[in-house]
Structures are given as structure tokens and as C-alpha cells.
Design a protein around this motif. Structure first.
Motif, PDB file in Angstrom:
ATOM      1  N   ASN A 135      26.042  39.174 -12.438  1.00  0.00           N
ATOM      2  CA  ASN A 135      26.211  39.003 -10.992  1.00  0.00           C
ATOM      3  C   ASN A 135      26.570  40.315 -10.299  1.00  0.00           C
ATOM      4  N   GLY A 136      26.958  41.313 -11.075  1.00  0.00           N
ATOM      5  CA  GLY A 136      27.164  42.649 -10.526  1.00  0.00           C
ATOM      6  C   GLY A 136      25.935  43.520 -10.675  1.00  0.00           C
ATOM      7  N   LEU A 137      25.240  43.374 -11.789  1.00  0.00           N
ATOM      8  CA  LEU A 137      24.095  44.227 -12.077  1.00  0.00           C
ATOM      9  C   LEU A 137      22.860  43.845 -11.260  1.00  0.00           C
ATOM     10  N   TYR A 138      22.617  42.556 -11.108  1.00  0.00           N
ATOM     11  CA  TYR A 138      21.399  42.141 -10.434  1.00  0.00           C
ATOM     12  C   TYR A 138      21.355  42.538  -8.950  1.00  0.00           C
ATOM     13  N   PRO A 139      22.439  42.415  -8.192  1.00  0.00           N
ATOM     14  CA  PRO A 139      22.408  42.945  -6.820  1.00  0.00           C
ATOM     15  C   PRO A 139      22.190  44.461  -6.791  1.00  0.00           C
ATOM     16  N   TYR A 140      22.696  45.165  -7.797  1.00  0.00           N
ATOM     17  CA  TYR A 140      22.449  46.605  -7.896  1.00  0.00           C
ATOM     18  C   TYR A 140      20.957  46.865  -8.091  1.00  0.00           C
ATOM     19  N   TYR A 141      20.342  46.089  -8.972  1.00  0.00           N
ATOM     20  CA  TYR A 141      18.899  46.224  -9.167  1.00  0.00           C
ATOM     21  C   TYR A 141      18.136  45.936  -7.874  1.00  0.00           C
ATOM     22  N   THR A 174      11.714  50.687 -10.014  1.00  0.00           N
ATOM     23  CA  THR A 174      10.328  50.323 -10.330  1.00  0.00           C
ATOM     24  C   THR A 174       9.505  51.565 -10.639  1.00  0.00           C
ATOM     25  N   ASN A 175       9.665  52.590  -9.827  1.00  0.00           N
ATOM     26  CA  ASN A 175       8.878  53.812 -10.016  1.00  0.00           C
ATOM     27  C   ASN A 175       9.217  54.540 -11.307  1.00  0.00           C
ATOM     28  N   ILE A 176      10.511  54.654 -11.611  1.00  0.00           N
ATOM     29  CA  ILE A 176      10.861  55.412 -12.812  1.00  0.00           C
ATOM     30  C   ILE A 176      10.533  54.643 -14.089  1.00  0.00           C
ATOM     31  N   HIS A 177      10.619  53.314 -14.034  1.00  0.00           N
ATOM     32  CA  HIS A 177      10.196  52.537 -15.201  1.00  0.00           C
ATOM     33  C   HIS A 177       8.685  52.675 -15.405  1.00  0.00           C
ATOM     34  N   ARG A 178       7.938  52.688 -14.323  1.00  0.00           N
ATOM     35  CA  ARG A 178       6.486  52.863 -14.422  1.00  0.00           C
ATOM     36  C   ARG A 178       6.138  54.228 -14.997  1.00  0.00           C
ATOM     37  N   ASP A 179       6.831  55.259 -14.521  1.00  0.00           N
ATOM     38  CA  ASP A 179       6.468  56.628 -14.896  1.00  0.00           C
ATOM     39  C   ASP A 179       7.082  57.073 -16.226  1.00  0.00           C
ATOM     40  N   GLU A 180       8.020  56.294 -16.734  1.00  0.00           N
ATOM     41  CA  GLU A 180       8.660  56.668 -17.992  1.00  0.00           C
ATOM     42  C   GLU A 180       7.645  56.830 -19.114  1.00  0.00           C
ATOM     43  N   GLU A 181       6.612  56.032 -19.094  1.00  0.00           N
ATOM     44  CA  GLU A 181       5.624  56.049 -20.175  1.00  0.00           C
ATOM     45  C   GLU A 181       4.613  57.173 -20.039  1.00  0.00           C
ATOM     46  N   VAL A 182       4.555  57.807 -18.876  1.00  0.00           N
ATOM     47  CA  VAL A 182       3.535  58.843 -18.671  1.00  0.00           C
ATOM     48  C   VAL A 182       4.135  60.221 -18.429  1.00  0.00           C
ATOM     49  N   MET A 183       5.447  60.292 -18.217  1.00  0.00           N
ATOM     50  CA  MET A 183       6.094  61.583 -17.971  1.00  0.00           C
ATOM     51  C   MET A 183       7.262  61.769 -18.931  1.00  0.00           C
ATOM     52  N   PRO A 184       7.138  62.670 -19.900  1.00  0.00           N
ATOM     53  CA  PRO A 184       8.240  62.906 -20.843  1.00  0.00           C
ATOM     54  C   PRO A 184       9.554  63.258 -20.144  1.00  0.00           C
ATOM     55  N   MET A 185       9.495  63.951 -19.018  1.00  0.00           N
ATOM     56  CA  MET A 185      10.719  64.317 -18.322  1.00  0.00           C
ATOM     57  C   MET A 185      11.440  63.080 -17.784  1.00  0.00           C
ATOM     58  N   VAL A 186      10.687  62.118 -17.297  1.00  0.00           N
ATOM     59  CA  VAL A 186      11.301  60.876 -16.814  1.00  0.00           C
ATOM     60  C   VAL A 186      11.945  60.122 -17.975  1.00  0.00           C
ATOM     61  N   LYS A 187      11.250  60.072 -19.096  1.00  0.00           N
ATOM     62  CA  LYS A 187      11.823  59.425 -20.282  1.00  0.00           C
ATOM     63  C   LYS A 187      13.119  60.107 -20.695  1.00  0.00           C
ATOM     64  N   GLN A 188      13.149  61.419 -20.628  1.00  0.00           N
ATOM     65  CA  GLN A 188      14.367  62.165 -20.968  1.00  0.00           C
ATOM     66  C   GLN A 188      15.496  61.834 -19.998  1.00  0.00           C
ATOM     67  N   MET A 189      15.179  61.798 -18.710  1.00  0.00           N
ATOM     68  CA  MET A 189      16.191  61.484 -17.711  1.00  0.00           C
ATOM     69  C   MET A 189      16.682  60.046 -17.824  1.00  0.00           C
ATOM     70  N   MET A 190      15.834  59.168 -18.370  1.00  0.00           N
ATOM     71  CA  MET A 190      16.209  57.757 -18.539  1.00  0.00           C
ATOM     72  C   MET A 190      17.149  57.545 -19.718  1.00  0.00           C
ATOM     73  N   VAL A 231      13.139  42.531 -16.525  1.00  0.00           N
ATOM     74  CA  VAL A 231      13.388  41.084 -16.572  1.00  0.00           C
ATOM     75  C   VAL A 231      13.864  40.599 -15.206  1.00  0.00           C
ATOM     76  N   TRP A 232      14.830  41.327 -14.626  1.00  0.00           N
ATOM     77  CA  TRP A 232      15.282  40.943 -13.287  1.00  0.00           C
ATOM     78  C   TRP A 232      14.115  40.997 -12.304  1.00  0.00           C
ATOM     79  N   ARG A 233      13.312  42.024 -12.384  1.00  0.00           N
ATOM     80  CA  ARG A 233      12.195  42.186 -11.452  1.00  0.00           C
ATOM     81  C   ARG A 233      11.219  41.018 -11.556  1.00  0.00           C
ATOM     82  N   SER A 234      10.939  40.596 -12.771  1.00  0.00           N
ATOM     83  CA  SER A 234      10.027  39.468 -12.961  1.00  0.00           C
ATOM     84  C   SER A 234      10.585  38.199 -12.332  1.00  0.00           C
TER      85      SER A 234
END
Length: 204
Positions: free
Chosen positions: A102-108, A116-132, A172-175
Motif C-alpha cells: 500500500n506504500g509501494l503501489y502509489p509510488y509506482y 515504464t521507460n527505464i524498464h523498457r530500455d533496460e534490455e537494450v541499454m547496458p547503462m540503464v541496466k547498470q543504473m537499475m 506486475v503493478w502496471r499490468s
């Protein structure tokens, strides 16, 4: 004749101008990452958004790591996630999980565009994966706190651990919340039920 006082004043104003330029570049990077995503944001676009030249961007941030680090630090400073240590003080595991979700989902919900953008780009940009990496470590720490104190037979422990990790996941929350249009409270209750069901798998 330029006095020491005037020289110090000029140096101070120059430093302030440089700091303001750096701030504008950082904020422009955050804005474009949120609007378009890292993979669709060029240095030229950042420079145009900030009102500076490409060379100025590179002068302040000589490489991708420096720019992404500044962007991540700035965004996280404005959007800190819930503190898992606060959940650890709740003795009842079920109440602890409900409070966490109930705290995390409102944050999401508040940060959904960037997430949404960083989860999408994590698989195509090594730098995003590193930052994640920090975000993944955050989820692992939260999962362990929410797993603690549960009476679980050893064969089911990994199942319950996976169910909690699933419940903490942004996709999961997004879905549930965005694609299926469930309110955050119902998302939380559904995931709490999932974890309870995982704990009872195999019972007669």
C-alpha cells in the motif's frame, strides 16, 4: 585595475553560472528520459532542451556514465521510494506485506512514466541496466524483510519468496493497475492473497 574583491566576485558568479548550467542539463536529461526514455534521448536533444551546445553537455558530463549518474541521483532525490526499514518494525508478516504494497503501489503510480521507460530500455541499454542495479537491490532487501517471520516449510520457502518478489515488481503493478484498471488497494489485496496461497501450496 581589477581588485582581489572583484576577482573573487567574478569567480563566484562564474561558478554559479556553471552550476546552473549543470543543473539545467541534468533536469533536461530527466525530463527527456521521462517523456521519451533513455534509448530515445540523444545528447543533441538534451542540449537543445537545456538551451546549450552539445560541447557544453560534454564539458559537464564527459561520458554516458557521468550523465546517467547525475540524472539518476537527481530523479531519486525528488522521488525517493518507500523505506523498507519502516516495514521491518511491523511484527505480523501479513500486515507488513499489506503496508509495504500500500506504500509501494502509489509510488509506482506517481512515477509510472519514468519507470515504464527505464524498464523498457533496460534490455537494450547496458547503462540503464547498470543504473537499475540499485533498484534491484532495493527490491531484494524489501523482499527479504517481507519474508522474515513467516512460518514456512522449507520446500515452500522459495515459492513464497518468489510470490513476494512478484508482488513487489513494477511490471506486475502496471499490468494490474494500468492494463486491468484495478485500484491500488485492490492490487495490494490481490497480491497479498497470492502470497498467502503460495504459503499454503500443497496443503490438503
Amino acid at each position: 585595475m581589477v581588485t582581489d574583491e572583484k576577482r573573487r566576485y567574478r569567480m563566484k558568479k562564474r561558478a554559479e553560472a556553471e552550476e546552473e548550467t549543470r543543473r539545467r542539463i541534468t533536469q533536461s536529461t530527466v525530463d527527456l528520459h521521462e517523456a521519451l526514455g533513455p534509448s530515445r534521448t540523444s545528447v543533441s536533444a538534451i542540449a537543445e532542451h537545456a538551451g546549450v551546445r552539445r560541447s557544453t553537455v560534454y564539458r559537464h558530463f564527459p561520458d554516458e556514465l557521468a550523465l546517467f549518474t547525475a540524472c539518476t541521483s537527481h530523479w531519486m532525490g525528488i522521488n525517493p521510494p518507500p523505506d523498507p526499514s519502516a516495514w521491518s518494525t511491523i511484527p505480523d508478516p501479513e500486515q507488513r506485506l499489506s503496508t509495504a504494497l500500500n506504500g509501494l503501489y502509489p509510488y509506482y503510480r506517481r512515477t509510472r512514466q519514468m519507470m515504464t521507460n527505464i524498464h523498457r530500455d533496460e534490455e537494450v541499454m547496458p547503462m540503464v541496466k547498470q543504473m537499475m542495479g540499485g533498484y534491484r537491490a532495493y527490491l531484494e532487501a524489501a523482499r527479504d524483510i517481507l519474508l522474515d517471520g513467516r512460518t514456512i516449510p522449507p520446500p515452500r520457502r522459495d515459492t513464497v519468496k518468489a510470490a513476494i518478489g512478484h508482488a513487489l515488481s513494477f511490471p506486475v503493478w502496471r499490468s494490474l493497475a494500468l492494463e486491468q484498471s484495478l485500484p491500488d488497494e485492490e492490487c495490494s489485496e490481490l497480491m497479498c492473497r497470492l502470497v498467502r496461497a503460495a504459503q499454503c501450496i500443497g496443503d490438503a
